[in-house]
Design a protein around this motif. Structure first.
Motif, PDB file in Angstrom:
ATOM      1  N   ASP A 124       8.796  60.204   4.583  1.00 29.22           N
ATOM      2  CA  ASP A 124       9.344  60.459   5.920  1.00 29.22           C
ATOM      3  C   ASP A 124      10.645  61.252   5.869  1.00 29.22           C
ATOM      4  O   ASP A 124      10.932  62.048   6.767  1.00 29.22           O
ATOM      5  N   ASP A 125      11.452  61.026   4.837  1.00 26.19           N
ATOM      6  CA  ASP A 125      12.683  61.802   4.697  1.00 26.19           C
ATOM      7  C   ASP A 125      12.405  63.241   4.296  1.00 26.19           C
ATOM      8  O   ASP A 125      13.200  64.133   4.573  1.00 26.19           O
ATOM      9  N   GLU A 156      13.199  68.456   3.689  1.00 23.81           N
ATOM     10  CA  GLU A 156      14.204  68.063   2.705  1.00 23.81           C
ATOM     11  C   GLU A 156      13.577  67.991   1.321  1.00 23.81           C
ATOM     12  O   GLU A 156      12.536  67.356   1.142  1.00 23.81           O
ATOM     13  N   ILE A 180      17.766  62.524  -0.284  1.00 23.14           N
ATOM     14  CA  ILE A 180      16.688  61.602   0.066  1.00 23.14           C
ATOM     15  C   ILE A 180      17.005  60.200  -0.442  1.00 23.14           C
ATOM     16  O   ILE A 180      16.902  59.214   0.301  1.00 23.14           O
ATOM     17  N   SER A 220      19.946  58.246   1.466  1.00 23.79           N
ATOM     18  CA  SER A 220      19.589  57.574   2.718  1.00 23.79           C
ATOM     19  C   SER A 220      18.819  56.281   2.456  1.00 23.79           C
ATOM     20  O   SER A 220      19.006  55.285   3.155  1.00 23.79           O
TER      21      SER A 220
END
Length: 101
Positions: A75-76, A85, A91, A94
């Motif tokens: 999802d990131d 990204e 990544i 987060s």
């Protein structure tokens, strides 16, 4: 499974299937005909490297037992079907914040 000397791209009903094998893991993506195959292979490689760094040598058991973390990594990296990204540090930063809470 295709042989070692064959490419990792298949065309099927106007779309492309791109895959890559890492040890016992297979990563398979379906994309439209306009997508760059090499770019997708690079994305798969980046995804595996990111998961490898997070899970410390990723295997299928890591993904199965921590599926939500694997989904967070994807999802990131991908939003609305577009890679947004590829920086592993961003990544993982987060996800580290979520792990602390």
């Amino acid at each position: 499974m295709r042989g070692e000397n064959q490419c990792s791209f298949l065309e099927y009903k106007g779309d492309k299937i791109i895959y890559r094998r890492y040890a016992s893991l297979f990563f398979i993506l379906g994309v439209d005909d306009e997508e760059n195959e090499i770019g997708i292979l690079e994305f798969i490689h980046c995804l595996v490297e990111t998961m490898d760094r997070y899970f410390e040598n990723v295997c299928e058991l890591d993904i199965m037992t921590q599926l939500e973390k694997a989904h967070m990594i994807v999802d990131d990296m991908v939003i609305n079907g577009c890679v947004v990204e590829t920086n592993k540090n961003n990544i993982l930063a987060s996800i580290a914040i979520l792990d602390k809470s």
